[in-house]
Design a protein around this motif. Sequence first.
Motif, mmCIF file in Angstrom:
data_model
loop_
_atom_site.group_PDB
_atom_site.id
_atom_site.type_symbol
_atom_site.label_atom_id
_atom_site.label_comp_id
_atom_site.label_asym_id
_atom_site.label_seq_id
_atom_site.Cartn_x
_atom_site.Cartn_y
_atom_site.Cartn_z
ATOM 1 N N GLY A 1 31.204 45.745 44.369
ATOM 2 C CA GLY A 1 31.663 44.628 45.191
ATOM 3 C C GLY A 1 31.670 44.973 46.670
ATOM 4 O O GLY A 1 31.198 44.200 47.513
ATOM 5 N N SER B 1 30.236 36.224 45.965
ATOM 6 C CA SER B 1 30.559 37.121 44.861
ATOM 7 C C SER B 1 29.671 36.889 43.652
ATOM 8 O O SER B 1 29.428 37.805 42.867
ATOM 9 C CB SER B 1 32.037 36.961 44.460
ATOM 10 O OG SER B 1 32.887 37.414 45.491
ATOM 11 N N ALA B 2 29.166 35.661 43.474
ATOM 12 C CA ALA B 2 28.288 35.384 42.340
ATOM 13 C C ALA B 2 26.974 36.148 42.446
ATOM 14 O O ALA B 2 26.293 36.360 41.434
ATOM 15 C CB ALA B 2 28.014 33.891 42.228
ATOM 16 N N VAL C 1 34.086 32.515 33.295
ATOM 17 C CA VAL C 1 34.452 33.504 34.302
ATOM 18 C C VAL C 1 35.974 33.534 34.416
ATOM 19 O O VAL C 1 36.604 32.496 34.647
ATOM 20 C CB VAL C 1 33.826 33.170 35.668
ATOM 21 C CG1 VAL C 1 34.241 34.203 36.708
ATOM 22 C CG2 VAL C 1 32.303 33.109 35.554
ATOM 23 N N ILE D 1 39.095 35.290 36.478
ATOM 24 C CA ILE D 1 39.521 36.056 37.644
ATOM 25 C C ILE D 1 40.948 36.522 37.396
ATOM 26 O O ILE D 1 41.884 35.718 37.403
ATOM 27 C CB ILE D 1 39.460 35.218 38.937
ATOM 28 C CG1 ILE D 1 38.097 34.533 39.084
ATOM 29 C CG2 ILE D 1 39.788 36.081 40.145
ATOM 30 C CD1 ILE D 1 36.949 35.478 39.280
ATOM 31 N N LEU E 1 34.170 32.291 40.978
ATOM 32 C CA LEU E 1 33.867 33.466 41.788
ATOM 33 C C LEU E 1 33.958 33.205 43.285
ATOM 34 O O LEU E 1 33.947 34.150 44.080
ATOM 35 C CB LEU E 1 32.471 33.993 41.439
ATOM 36 C CG LEU E 1 32.376 34.731 40.096
ATOM 37 C CD1 LEU E 1 30.924 35.019 39.738
ATOM 38 C CD2 LEU E 1 33.183 36.022 40.132
ATOM 39 N N SER E 2 34.071 31.943 43.695
ATOM 40 C CA SER E 2 34.228 31.654 45.123
ATOM 41 C C SER E 2 35.641 31.953 45.609
ATOM 42 O O SER E 2 35.888 31.941 46.811
ATOM 43 C CB SER E 2 33.880 30.189 45.413
ATOM 44 O OG SER E 2 34.836 29.302 44.858
ATOM 45 N N ILE F 1 36.668 42.659 44.738
ATOM 46 C CA ILE F 1 36.407 42.889 43.320
ATOM 47 C C ILE F 1 36.422 44.389 43.028
ATOM 48 O O ILE F 1 35.571 45.142 43.497
ATOM 49 C CB ILE F 1 35.059 42.270 42.911
ATOM 50 C CG1 ILE F 1 35.112 40.752 43.100
ATOM 51 C CG2 ILE F 1 34.711 42.626 41.472
ATOM 52 C CD1 ILE F 1 33.803 40.048 42.798
ATOM 53 N N MET G 1 33.967 44.325 37.625
ATOM 54 C CA MET G 1 33.310 43.159 37.036
ATOM 55 C C MET G 1 32.657 43.601 35.739
ATOM 56 O O MET G 1 31.767 44.447 35.744
ATOM 57 C CB MET G 1 32.276 42.544 37.976
ATOM 58 C CG MET G 1 31.501 41.382 37.334
ATOM 59 S SD MET G 1 30.233 40.625 38.397
ATOM 60 C CE MET G 1 31.273 39.617 39.478
ATOM 61 N N VAL H 1 36.667 39.523 35.894
ATOM 62 C CA VAL H 1 36.771 40.091 37.232
ATOM 63 C C VAL H 1 38.211 40.527 37.480
ATOM 64 O O VAL H 1 39.151 39.775 37.200
ATOM 65 C CB VAL H 1 36.334 39.078 38.306
ATOM 66 C CG1 VAL H 1 36.630 39.601 39.705
ATOM 67 C CG2 VAL H 1 34.853 38.763 38.160
ATOM 68 N N THR I 1 40.824 42.148 40.427
ATOM 69 C CA THR I 1 41.087 42.507 41.816
ATOM 70 C C THR I 1 42.406 43.254 41.891
ATOM 71 O O THR I 1 43.312 43.016 41.091
ATOM 72 C CB THR I 1 41.158 41.271 42.723
ATOM 73 O OG1 THR I 1 42.295 40.480 42.354
ATOM 74 C CG2 THR I 1 39.906 40.416 42.586
#
Length: 766
Positions: free
Chosen positions: A102, A112-113, A146, A148, A165-166, A173, A176, A198, A200
Amino acid sequence: MSCTSITLRRSILAASTMLASPALLGTASLLPPFATSALAQSRAQEQLPPVTVNSPQQRKRKPRGTAAAAPAAPATPGKPVAAAIDNRTSVPASTTLPPTAGFDRGLSSSDSASLVTDLPGGAAWGAGGISSLPAINGFGADRLQVAINSMLISPACPNEMNPPLSFVNPAMIAKMKAYVGVGPVSVGGDYIGSRIDVTTAPPAFVPEQAGWVTSTQLSSYFRSNGNAYGVDATATMANHDTSITYTGGWVRAGDYKAGDGSTVKSTLYETQNHAISISKQTFGNLFTFQVGGQFIPYQGYVNQYMDMVYNRGLYANGRYEGVFDWGKFEATAFVHQIRHTMGFIAPDKVSDMPMDTKGFDAGYSVKATVALSGHDLLRIGNELALNRLNDWWSPVAGSMMMAPNTFININGGTRDRLGTFVEWERHWDRQWTSIIGLRNDVVWMNTGNVQGYNDMDYGADAAAFNAVNHARTDVHFDGSALIRYEPDDMSQYELGFARKTRSPNLYERYAWSTNAMAMQMIGWFGDGNGYVGNLDLKPEKAHTVSFTAGWHDPAQRIWDVKVTPYASYVQDYIDVDRCASASCLASNPANLTANTGFVYLQFANHDATLYGINVEGRLTVWDNPVYGQGQFRGLIGYVRGQRSDGVDLYHMMPINAKLALDHRLGGWTNSVELQLVGSKDQVNQVHNELTTPAYALVNLRTGYQWQHVRLDLGIDNLLNQNYYLPLGGADLVDYKVVSMMGTSPAYGYNVRGPGRSFNARLGVSF
């Protein structure tokens, strides 16, 4: 449809039906009796390898100024624990990007995508500069799930301008992981492609004698193409049982230039994301709570009629992991709220037509991993996902077509899912492992009555929609069966079968107007076409088979190669048909037959087959103290998708490859990357999809770490190639034709990719 395709479809369906459905029904009867005291056994002492759940491990002593990433759920010394799951043998068909992926990506992109393109079979549908839609093995957008930090974020825009992912910058990140083959049922439900997890800001702890330790990483970067600049930051304060971490970033960019020097309009953006996490570990338990938010004041879209002019997201999530005598327990919960507005960003798009959305997601998941014996694990779990959506378009003063009422696109839309699964993992001996699971999900959907701007243009559609029952209930029955064989220290083989089901999203099912303008506001495909929903849509069911063969050196340090062929037969694949309503034909009399130009489409079910192959590998070319380490790596992907009536599926990535040579010497790192993409000739005839030519790009990277300072430099598209994005959609901004509205987008132009960019980043840590 060809005989080969029909035979492949039948083979996939038969295999997944026989091996992943009826066979799974006997899972419960095959499970060994529950062992109330399952103690770990040494691999050397037993003929079979032990299966353990987070065994206590002695943490290595760290320097006082360093915070170390915590284990998932730390165990208390002396506490009897069933033992720990070895991730190398318990996570099938998955790929995890390197921890620095990342941060490294942040030098060249804020999307990020785009990280997904580093995964086997990975690609990205073009959208805004920070809002591409990921795709893996031909399945894109909503067909992928997805998460997060365990949050499932639903579309809150008719163009899906705010995908999951936005809500994180690339540098945020830390991990992943993608289940690119056949994911087990314990991973999740209501998707038919891959699952991407994902993480963080994972917790970090230090030895007790170190007391409180703080660490901070700051970086600032600049990209010449688009004059993009931004900052990323991470700060952690931790002791032996408490970790507090902030992570976030901000970036602003203008329109980028193509390789021929021309500006690609409506590609500017600005965004900021922030998150604070607090973790606490005690007696084999780990608690984590996180709050965060996003703000995007603007983001241009070259392949949409509208732009994003406001997007605010707020969220909170919590996670618990605990180790007990019987095994491991995990629980997560989250809430996520989005306020979103579409409009026009001058000077490239000039008008007044605000379109607003409020979205809300919440949910929980619980999972227990029970050690039934030294060789058996039982996983059981339950999860709930709630989605609320309101989508309305305010009237435009002085307009005859867009007044006097508020256009109600989605009125109190609800989409709730409750899922339950059971899964059995068995280590038969040192070589054979199996994972078999069953899953049930129930999806409830509904929405209220709607209205248009006025009765003259929208009244008939609204009345027809309001006259019928909107409530729908879909029941999913899914299963997966995976077998892994490791004959020696140099090879591994894995075969998987799965049936997965996905229900339509709220827009696919409930977008109701066949007015030309309203239809053009619906759709996340970036093709310039108009879309209308379908109340009669059925859930799509994918029957997937995947086989992975991997070879590597015994130490897994010098070389490795993986080859993964796969195939999926999808019943009731949610695609489109040409809209045949009177309103659609009035807007375009040739709508049913036109093979050029923009058209009007309605979501519809079709059977489809997707198949392909991914190849990945690496080779250490040299490794010595004088010249450092040089490593070659490569990734090749091919996918083909076709409906049973012979129509090619939309947005299938052409054959592509990434080849790179990486070099490391002390604090110095270098990389030369060659990206090859074949021509896209097999296109969807219903969408009037455009073909794209082949291209090749060269990218350079270099970086140097000196104590607490790091400098990174890079050149993207070194040769300044002018090329077209195969999944970028149609350029609706840079090419115009005269129309009744003054000017309108011209059909037949692809979105061009970015030209050469000189990138630089300076980072400090303390």
